[in-house]
Design an enzyme around this catalytic site. Structure first.
Site, PDB file in Angstrom:
ATOM      1  N   CYS A 198      -6.685  -5.925   2.769  1.00 15.17           N
ATOM      2  CA  CYS A 198      -7.973  -5.943   3.468  1.00 15.17           C
ATOM      3  C   CYS A 198      -9.013  -6.780   2.743  1.00 15.17           C
ATOM      4  O   CYS A 198     -10.045  -7.137   3.308  1.00 15.17           O
ATOM      5  CB  CYS A 198      -8.502  -4.525   3.642  1.00 15.17           C
ATOM      6  SG  CYS A 198      -7.367  -3.472   4.558  1.00 15.17           S
TER       7      CYS A 198
ATOM      8  N   SER B  18       1.237  -4.115  -4.648  1.00 18.47           N
ATOM      9  CA  SER B  18       0.052  -3.271  -4.814  1.00 18.47           C
ATOM     10  C   SER B  18      -1.256  -4.049  -4.780  1.00 18.47           C
ATOM     11  O   SER B  18      -2.065  -3.964  -5.687  1.00 18.47           O
ATOM     12  CB  SER B  18       0.179  -2.541  -6.168  1.00 18.47           C
ATOM     13  OG  SER B  18      -0.839  -1.602  -6.334  1.00 18.47           O
TER      14      SER B  18
ATOM     15  N   ARG C  80       4.782  11.578  -9.897  1.00 17.75           N
ATOM     16  CA  ARG C  80       3.814  12.624 -10.254  1.00 17.75           C
ATOM     17  C   ARG C  80       4.335  14.007  -9.874  1.00 17.75           C
ATOM     18  O   ARG C  80       4.183  14.966 -10.613  1.00 17.75           O
ATOM     19  CB  ARG C  80       2.485  12.393  -9.509  1.00 17.75           C
ATOM     20  CG  ARG C  80       1.686  11.206  -9.993  1.00 17.75           C
ATOM     21  CD  ARG C  80       0.869  11.554 -11.221  1.00 17.75           C
ATOM     22  NE  ARG C  80      -0.065  10.484 -11.550  1.00 17.75           N
ATOM     23  CZ  ARG C  80      -0.082   9.845 -12.720  1.00 17.75           C
ATOM     24  NH1 ARG C  80       0.783  10.135 -13.667  1.00 17.75           N
ATOM     25  NH2 ARG C  80      -0.993   8.914 -12.946  1.00 17.75           N
TER      26      ARG C  80
ATOM     27  N   GLU D  67      10.574  -5.263  -3.927  1.00 20.11           N
ATOM     28  CA  GLU D  67       9.553  -5.969  -3.139  1.00 20.11           C
ATOM     29  C   GLU D  67       9.949  -7.440  -3.051  1.00 20.11           C
ATOM     30  O   GLU D  67      10.230  -8.078  -4.068  1.00 20.11           O
ATOM     31  CB  GLU D  67       8.165  -5.796  -3.783  1.00 20.11           C
ATOM     32  CG  GLU D  67       7.083  -6.732  -3.253  1.00 20.11           C
ATOM     33  CD  GLU D  67       6.844  -6.635  -1.750  1.00 20.11           C
ATOM     34  OE1 GLU D  67       6.707  -5.514  -1.229  1.00 20.11           O
ATOM     35  OE2 GLU D  67       6.822  -7.708  -1.089  1.00 20.11           O
TER      36      GLU D  67
ATOM     37  N   VAL E 143      15.523  -6.785   0.021  1.00 23.59           N
ATOM     38  CA  VAL E 143      16.617  -5.900   0.435  1.00 23.59           C
ATOM     39  C   VAL E 143      17.153  -6.415   1.762  1.00 23.59           C
ATOM     40  O   VAL E 143      16.388  -6.618   2.719  1.00 23.59           O
ATOM     41  CB  VAL E 143      16.150  -4.437   0.543  1.00 23.59           C
ATOM     42  CG1 VAL E 143      17.256  -3.546   1.107  1.00 23.59           C
ATOM     43  CG2 VAL E 143      15.710  -3.922  -0.826  1.00 23.59           C
TER      44      VAL E 143
ATOM     45  N   ASN F 169      -1.716   4.415   2.984  1.00 23.00           N
ATOM     46  CA  ASN F 169      -1.895   5.135   1.726  1.00 23.00           C
ATOM     47  C   ASN F 169      -1.554   6.610   1.854  1.00 23.00           C
ATOM     48  O   ASN F 169      -0.871   7.183   1.008  1.00 23.00           O
ATOM     49  CB  ASN F 169      -3.347   5.007   1.274  1.00 23.00           C
ATOM     50  CG  ASN F 169      -3.498   4.026   0.153  1.00 23.00           C
ATOM     51  OD1 ASN F 169      -3.197   4.349  -0.986  1.00 23.00           O
ATOM     52  ND2 ASN F 169      -3.911   2.815   0.482  1.00 23.00           N
TER      53      ASN F 169
ATOM     54  N   ALA G 253       0.815  -1.221   0.000  1.00 23.81           N
ATOM     55  CA  ALA G 253       0.000   0.000   0.000  1.00 23.81           C
ATOM     56  C   ALA G 253       0.848   1.270   0.000  1.00 23.81           C
ATOM     57  O   ALA G 253       0.819   2.062  -0.952  1.00 23.81           O
ATOM     58  CB  ALA G 253      -0.951  -0.014   1.187  1.00 23.81           C
TER      59      ALA G 253
ATOM     60  N   LYS H 103     -28.845   2.914  22.704  1.00 22.80           N
ATOM     61  CA  LYS H 103     -29.495   2.047  21.729  1.00 22.80           C
ATOM     62  C   LYS H 103     -29.922   3.006  20.628  1.00 22.80           C
ATOM     63  O   LYS H 103     -30.842   3.800  20.810  1.00 22.80           O
ATOM     64  CB  LYS H 103     -30.711   1.408  22.414  1.00 22.80           C
ATOM     65  CG  LYS H 103     -31.175   0.114  21.847  1.00 22.80           C
ATOM     66  CD  LYS H 103     -32.327  -0.431  22.698  1.00 22.80           C
ATOM     67  CE  LYS H 103     -33.319  -1.133  21.818  1.00 22.80           C
ATOM     68  NZ  LYS H 103     -34.550  -1.505  22.547  1.00 22.80           N
TER      69      LYS H 103
END
Lengths: 448, 448
Positions: B42, B38, B21, B32, B80, B305, B10, B361
């Site tokens: 969840c 990616s 960007r 990785e 790594v 994230n 994530a 309640k």
């Protein structure tokens, strides 16, 4: 101490009940013109459509039950005709026995509500032309719609009530036509979003005449045709007038009480009018928009309940306060949730902000989880401070949650960056890792 | 400028993508250990249960797709093994070709995540004893559960993952037993609420052994029995170990990076570690609880994230900030939504508050509208200031909305009175005139 409450729907019963709780020694008398009190006006479309079977489901308290529960003297079917603030008296008319009388008070709460606007259009008095505000109105709807000769209904006005009723009539199998004077229905949301709702209604068989007004209703005894200003004639068996409501404030005005926006009763946050010992609350009073700081009249059940509580408490010596409103509104139109909160660009400009808006295609929850849908979410921000000023949403799922989150953020004067920071709940059935609220904040940050 | 990112789930992919960007000139290499990157961790329980059919639905980007989209050099299946902050180098092992190498960086982002705790209990290495963290783990689950001889599963640990998996296994028709060392499952909520979830699970066939630990797993080749410290023996065909996770921070520690709570990596809000040019983000880092002000390690996808975005931006010259967390968590357990936000009484006391709680309640929406349900909503307030400090909810409907609203209010340091004042959306399908959030505020005001 004797407290009189005029009007017994949401805010009036809320005020009366709260007064007896805060000060058990107070003697409360509640006057209500209608024979029903304490009902859910917002539930009426669902009673008409049959989603709610029983009339009694809408009635939170009957006059008898309410009287027993709180020890309040109930005067249903009693219309208050005059308030005399000097003598601390009210004049009333018993509508059942056609008798008049007076009653005296130490403290008075006015919660006379609002009533539908019936435009002076030729033919407006024809049979089967109805409005919708009370349970009795809803009963009248049910009597008309269960007649097998009634197949076509025309709704004049594409606001909240009009569109909730479009769904209700369609549920009953009626052919539904909506006539709206503006270019789009649901002025509480931006036209790019209302177009989506219009298309969704069309998919459900609703016809629209937008940007057109009604010039005449025609028929012998019952309404048979609606004539538009374009000359177009719509054949119809029934008409709902839903062009809006206005506050019932004549009684207050005649007593010397100051009025404000759209003739709603001016009150402060303590629900005090300009006259000593007279409070007012609910759909008949002016509030303040917390974002613009400007007076606003947005009559809704949730606000009425809170204001009633505040007025009831303060009238008997308590100390409560209603800060104001955000203009939050939500409704269901067929399978769409339509919601808004805060202010629009034009209101923002008038309040001295430099607004810009962002609209996103927002995921209701994880794309791989069943029931995934996009909805439209629009945020209005101030360019200088990044403050979130308003938000609107339309879609099948996820809208009500994000609008309530954004209402909370707007109330707390949060910024675009805050929307990114807030730690909202994420699990695949409920959201996405970057919640739509956070996405809105991220995109707005870029524009500041 | 060369940026290396270690870890590609994530926060790592979020950081890498954001960096390209913000600064299109940056050269990014992502390492990785796993062959998947990616993916939605969840979503794994729903993939195992079959609610999600396709493995590919969980994979947001394959290494190839991610590389093409962002121009990033992808080194999947590369572990790594060392960071040399002096030489600005990393050492890696190519797990497919069994080759070693080094790579140099100008900027480094560590997002090594977290891994399941496997307790050193005798028999832990028997077959069919599994954990759940990666898509490969989930594949292993699917291989085991599709074996017709596997009918009974024991879950060790009644936390979020354990209870999500209880539902998943029950969906697959397995007999589910949960063993939890504490007296109640789901320590993120108060025991009065977790009892409700336990009962709901029992209605769905789940058996519990609460307040009991595991002393041994027995079996010849595959696990056959779970032995509890009470002496009780549970027959089983499969065991899920879900007693928690720990940050993967050994690599960072060995490089001289400071660790904090539970050995998570210490970072500031800019995601900077104590070493120049090294950032860290996601499940391996420490955050701060915004209510208590105390360091906290709450590894969740939504936070990962955001932190990834911040780290990626800052590593290439940007300027972003993650303020901290509220500890918001939400999960689905059969038909119940379980959610929490903010802090508990004990944390509140430790942070100098004088906490009290209120449980109501709460109606999900109007009582007369179809689908009406009550849910349990609990708020924790500070007695002196009335500030809302925490909230928890359990029920079938309406929980996620109110917890997100309350998370927003807690973030914005709102009080009980504010909860009463906020203008939340009301229409019969979505709420009640006095929303549960307002009711919580009203009741808390009385206690202050």
């Amino acid at each position: 101490m004797k407290l009189i409450v005029i009007g017994g729907v949401a805010s009036g019963t809320s005020a009366a009940a709260r007064a007896t709780r805060v000060n058990p020694d107070v003697e409360v008398t509640l006057y209500e013109k209608d024979d029903d009190i304490s009902y859910s006006g917002c539930g009426l479309p669902y009673y008409i459509s049959g989603v709610i079977d029983e009339r009694s489901s809408l009635i939170i308290n009957t006059p008898e039950k309410f009287s027993d529960k709180y020890g309040i003297t109930m005067k249903a079917s009693h219309e208050v005709t005059k308030i005399d603030p000097e003598k601390k008296e009210i004049h009333y008319k018993d509508l059942v026995n056609d008798e008049e009388g007076t009653d005296s008070y130490d403290k008075l709460i006015i919660s006379t509500g609002a009533k539908p606007i019936m435009p002076p259009i030729p033919g407006i008095d024809l049979k089967n032309i109805v409005s919708l505000r009370t349970v009795n109105h809803a009963d009248r709807h049910r009597r008309i719609t269960t007649n097998s000769e009634v197949n076509k209904v025309t709704i004049v006005g594409g606001g909240l009530i009009g569109m909730e009723m479009a769904e209700a009539y369609a549920e009953l199998g009626l052919e539904v036509t909506v006539v709206e004077k503006s270019e789009h229905i649901l002025s509480l949301i931006n036209s790019e979003l209302s177009e989506k709702v219009e298309n969704h209604c069309r998919e459900n068989g609703v016809k629209f005449f937008l940007g057109q007004g009604v010039t005449e209703f025609k028929g012998k005894d019952k309404v048979e045709k609606v004539i538009l200003d374009s000359g177009k004639e719509i054949e119809t068996d029934m008409v709902l007038i839903a062009i809006g409501i206005r506050p019932v404030s004549k009684l207050a005005k005649e007593a010397g009480i100051e009025l404000g926006v759209q003739d709603s009763i001016k009150v402060n946050g303590r629900m005090e009018t300009n006259l000593d010992d007279i409070w007012a609350c609910g759909d008949c009073v002016q509030s303040v928009n917390l974002v613009s700081g400007h007076p606003a009249w947005v009559p809704l059940g949730s606000t009425a309940n809170k204001q009633g509580r505040v007025a009831g408490e303060n009238a008997v010596g308590g100390n409560n306060f209603h800060r104001g409103i955000l203009g939050t509104g939500i409704t269901k139109v067929f399978d769409y949730i339509v919601a808004t909160t805060g202010i629009k660009e034009d209101e923002a400009k008038a309040a001295g902000f430099d607004p810009f808006s962002i609209t996103i295609k927002a995921p209701n929850h994880a794309g791989y989880y069943p029931g995934f849908e996009y909805f439209s979410l629009r945020g209005i921000f101030d360019k200088e401070t990044g403050r979130i000023l308003g938000a609107e949403g339309v879609g099948r799922s996820g809208v009500d949650k994000r609008i309530d989150v954004l209402a909370t953020a707007i109330y707390a004067e949060q910024t675009a960056d805050d929307l990114f920071q807030i730690d909202l709940g994420y699990a695949p059935p409920y959201s996405v890792p970057k919640d739509p609220v956070a996405i809105l904040g991220m995109l707005a940050k870029k524009k500041i």
